[in-house]
Design a protein around this motif. Structure first.
Motif, PDB file in Angstrom:
ATOM      1  N   MET A 168      32.352  22.994  45.316  1.00  0.00           N
ATOM      2  CA  MET A 168      31.877  24.134  44.549  1.00  0.00           C
ATOM      3  C   MET A 168      32.522  25.412  45.116  1.00  0.00           C
ATOM      4  N   SER A 169      33.025  26.250  44.236  1.00  0.00           N
ATOM      5  CA  SER A 169      33.686  27.472  44.707  1.00  0.00           C
ATOM      6  C   SER A 169      32.658  28.545  45.043  1.00  0.00           C
ATOM      7  N   GLU A 170      33.030  29.399  45.984  1.00  0.00           N
ATOM      8  CA  GLU A 170      32.091  30.436  46.390  1.00  0.00           C
ATOM      9  C   GLU A 170      32.100  31.562  45.357  1.00  0.00           C
ATOM     10  N   PRO A 171      30.943  32.241  45.177  1.00  0.00           N
ATOM     11  CA  PRO A 171      30.873  33.288  44.153  1.00  0.00           C
ATOM     12  C   PRO A 171      31.784  34.467  44.490  1.00  0.00           C
ATOM     13  N   LYS A 172      32.231  35.160  43.441  1.00  0.00           N
ATOM     14  CA  LYS A 172      33.072  36.340  43.635  1.00  0.00           C
ATOM     15  C   LYS A 172      32.205  37.523  44.035  1.00  0.00           C
ATOM     16  N   SER A 173      32.702  38.289  44.979  1.00  0.00           N
ATOM     17  CA  SER A 173      32.017  39.513  45.401  1.00  0.00           C
ATOM     18  C   SER A 173      32.215  40.589  44.343  1.00  0.00           C
ATOM     19  N   LEU A 174      31.493  41.685  44.480  1.00  0.00           N
ATOM     20  CA  LEU A 174      31.691  42.834  43.593  1.00  0.00           C
ATOM     21  C   LEU A 174      33.139  43.301  43.657  1.00  0.00           C
ATOM     22  N   GLN A 175      33.685  43.357  44.868  1.00  0.00           N
ATOM     23  CA  GLN A 175      35.059  43.817  45.060  1.00  0.00           C
ATOM     24  C   GLN A 175      36.057  42.896  44.367  1.00  0.00           C
ATOM     25  N   GLU A 176      35.880  41.601  44.517  1.00  0.00           N
ATOM     26  CA  GLU A 176      36.790  40.627  43.903  1.00  0.00           C
ATOM     27  C   GLU A 176      36.657  40.625  42.383  1.00  0.00           C
ATOM     28  N   THR A 177      35.455  40.900  41.891  1.00  0.00           N
ATOM     29  CA  THR A 177      35.202  40.914  40.448  1.00  0.00           C
ATOM     30  C   THR A 177      35.775  42.162  39.785  1.00  0.00           C
ATOM     31  N   TYR A 178      35.493  43.336  40.364  1.00  0.00           N
ATOM     32  CA  TYR A 178      35.821  44.594  39.698  1.00  0.00           C
ATOM     33  C   TYR A 178      37.058  45.312  40.235  1.00  0.00           C
ATOM     34  N   ALA A 179      37.520  44.946  41.425  1.00  0.00           N
ATOM     35  CA  ALA A 179      38.674  45.654  42.004  1.00  0.00           C
ATOM     36  C   ALA A 179      39.548  44.709  42.819  1.00  0.00           C
ATOM     37  N   PRO A 180      40.012  43.610  42.221  1.00  0.00           N
ATOM     38  CA  PRO A 180      40.762  42.608  42.990  1.00  0.00           C
ATOM     39  C   PRO A 180      42.076  43.116  43.586  1.00  0.00           C
ATOM     40  N   HIS A 181      42.629  44.211  43.047  1.00  0.00           N
ATOM     41  CA  HIS A 181      43.900  44.728  43.545  1.00  0.00           C
ATOM     42  C   HIS A 181      43.716  45.938  44.456  1.00  0.00           C
ATOM     43  N   ASN A 182      42.466  46.283  44.763  1.00  0.00           N
ATOM     44  CA  ASN A 182      42.163  47.437  45.605  1.00  0.00           C
ATOM     45  C   ASN A 182      42.640  47.163  47.040  1.00  0.00           C
ATOM     46  N   ALA A 183      43.322  48.151  47.619  1.00  0.00           N
ATOM     47  CA  ALA A 183      43.853  48.000  48.976  1.00  0.00           C
ATOM     48  C   ALA A 183      43.079  48.825  49.999  1.00  0.00           C
ATOM     49  N   CYS A 184      41.861  49.263  49.667  1.00  0.00           N
ATOM     50  CA  CYS A 184      41.043  50.040  50.614  1.00  0.00           C
ATOM     51  C   CYS A 184      40.915  49.274  51.935  1.00  0.00           C
ATOM     52  N   PHE A 185      41.013  49.990  53.054  1.00  0.00           N
ATOM     53  CA  PHE A 185      40.890  49.358  54.364  1.00  0.00           C
ATOM     54  C   PHE A 185      39.552  48.645  54.535  1.00  0.00           C
ATOM     55  N   GLY A 186      38.480  49.248  54.072  1.00  0.00           N
ATOM     56  CA  GLY A 186      37.156  48.662  54.281  1.00  0.00           C
ATOM     57  C   GLY A 186      36.810  47.542  53.324  1.00  0.00           C
ATOM     58  N   GLY A 233      38.880  46.542  50.293  1.00  0.00           N
ATOM     59  CA  GLY A 233      39.893  46.068  49.367  1.00  0.00           C
ATOM     60  C   GLY A 233      40.277  44.620  49.574  1.00  0.00           C
ATOM     61  N   PRO A 234      40.062  43.776  48.551  1.00  0.00           N
ATOM     62  CA  PRO A 234      40.471  42.378  48.663  1.00  0.00           C
ATOM     63  C   PRO A 234      41.981  42.217  48.846  1.00  0.00           C
ATOM     64  N   ALA A 235      42.755  43.212  48.395  1.00  0.00           N
ATOM     65  CA  ALA A 235      44.210  43.113  48.468  1.00  0.00           C
ATOM     66  C   ALA A 235      44.787  43.617  49.796  1.00  0.00           C
ATOM     67  N   ASN A 236      43.944  44.083  50.697  1.00  0.00           N
ATOM     68  CA  ASN A 236      44.430  44.579  51.983  1.00  0.00           C
ATOM     69  C   ASN A 236      44.306  43.475  53.033  1.00  0.00           C
ATOM     70  N   GLU A 237      45.415  42.822  53.314  1.00  0.00           N
ATOM     71  CA  GLU A 237      45.428  41.698  54.269  1.00  0.00           C
ATOM     72  C   GLU A 237      44.964  42.104  55.666  1.00  0.00           C
ATOM     73  N   LYS A 238      45.163  43.360  56.053  1.00  0.00           N
ATOM     74  CA  LYS A 238      44.787  43.809  57.395  1.00  0.00           C
ATOM     75  C   LYS A 238      43.476  44.582  57.415  1.00  0.00           C
ATOM     76  N   GLY A 239      42.819  44.683  56.257  1.00  0.00           N
ATOM     77  CA  GLY A 239      41.570  45.428  56.150  1.00  0.00           C
ATOM     78  C   GLY A 239      40.356  44.609  56.563  1.00  0.00           C
TER      79      GLY A 239
END
Length: 149
Positions: free
Chosen positions: A1-19, A21-27
Motif C-alpha cells: 500500500m502506498s503512503e498518502p501524499k502530504s499537503l506539499q506533495e499534493t499542492y506544490a510538488p515542484h516547490n523547492a523551499c528549503f523547509g 519543498g518536495p523538490a529540494n533534495e537538500k531541504g
C-alpha cells in the motif's frame, strides 16, 4: 500500500523551499497532513541538523515551524474560500519560543492550528515536540499573495 501524499506533495510538488519543498533534495522536506482542525507532521532529524551532538539546531526548529504553520494557514484559507487549491502564502511574522533542548535521537512532531483568520490572512499557533515534551512553540501570521508578489 502506498503512503498518502502530504499537503506539499499534493499542492506544490515542484516547490523547492528549503523547509517544505518536495523538490529540494537538500531541504528538510516536511510532510504535513490535515488531521481534523490541526495540521500535523512527523520529521526525523539527521546529525547535520544538530547545533551540537544530540541537540537540534534552533534555526532548523524555526524553519520547521515556519513552514509547517504556513501550510496550516494556506490550507485553512483554501477551505475558507472553497477553492480547489491553496493560495500562495507568505510569512508576515512569526515568533518561536525555545522551551528546552530538542534531542535528535528520534522523530519530532509538529502540530499547528489556525487561531484567527480574516480575508487573506491567518494567525496560526503550533508546537514542536520530541520525546513526549514540547520543545518549542510558535505563533505566526501568514498572508495570501498573488502570483509574482
Amino acid at each position: 500500500m502506498s503512503e498518502p501524499k502530504s499537503l506539499q506533495e499534493t499542492y506544490a510538488p515542484h516547490n523547492a523551499c528549503f523547509g517544505c519543498g518536495p523538490a529540494n533534495e537538500k531541504g528538510l522536506r516536511i510532510r504535513s497532513f490535515e488531521q481534523g482542525a490541526e495540521v500535523v507532521a512527523t520529521w526525523t532529524p539527521q546529525p547535520h541538523h544538530e547545533a551540537f551532538p544530540g541537540v537540534l539546531n534552533g534555526g532548523i526548529i524555526g524553519a520547521l515551524l515556519d513552514c509547517h504553520l504556513n501550510w496550516a494557514a494556506c490550507v485553512h484559507l483554501m477551505h475558507q474560500a472553497k477553492a480547489a487549491s491553496p493560495p500562495c502564502t507568505v510569512t508576515a511574522d512569526y515568533a518561536v519560543q525555545l522551551k528546552r533542548p530538542c534531542p535528535t535521537d528520534g522523530p519530532v512532531s509538529l502540530r499547528a492550528r489556525v487561531v484567527e483568520s480574516s480575508g487573506d490572512r491567518a494567525v496560526v499557533e503550533g508546537t514542536l515536540e520530541a520525546a513526549g515534551k514540547v520543545r518549542a512553540t510558535c505563533r505566526g501570521t501568514f498572508i495570501a499573495v498573488k502570483e509574482g508578489h
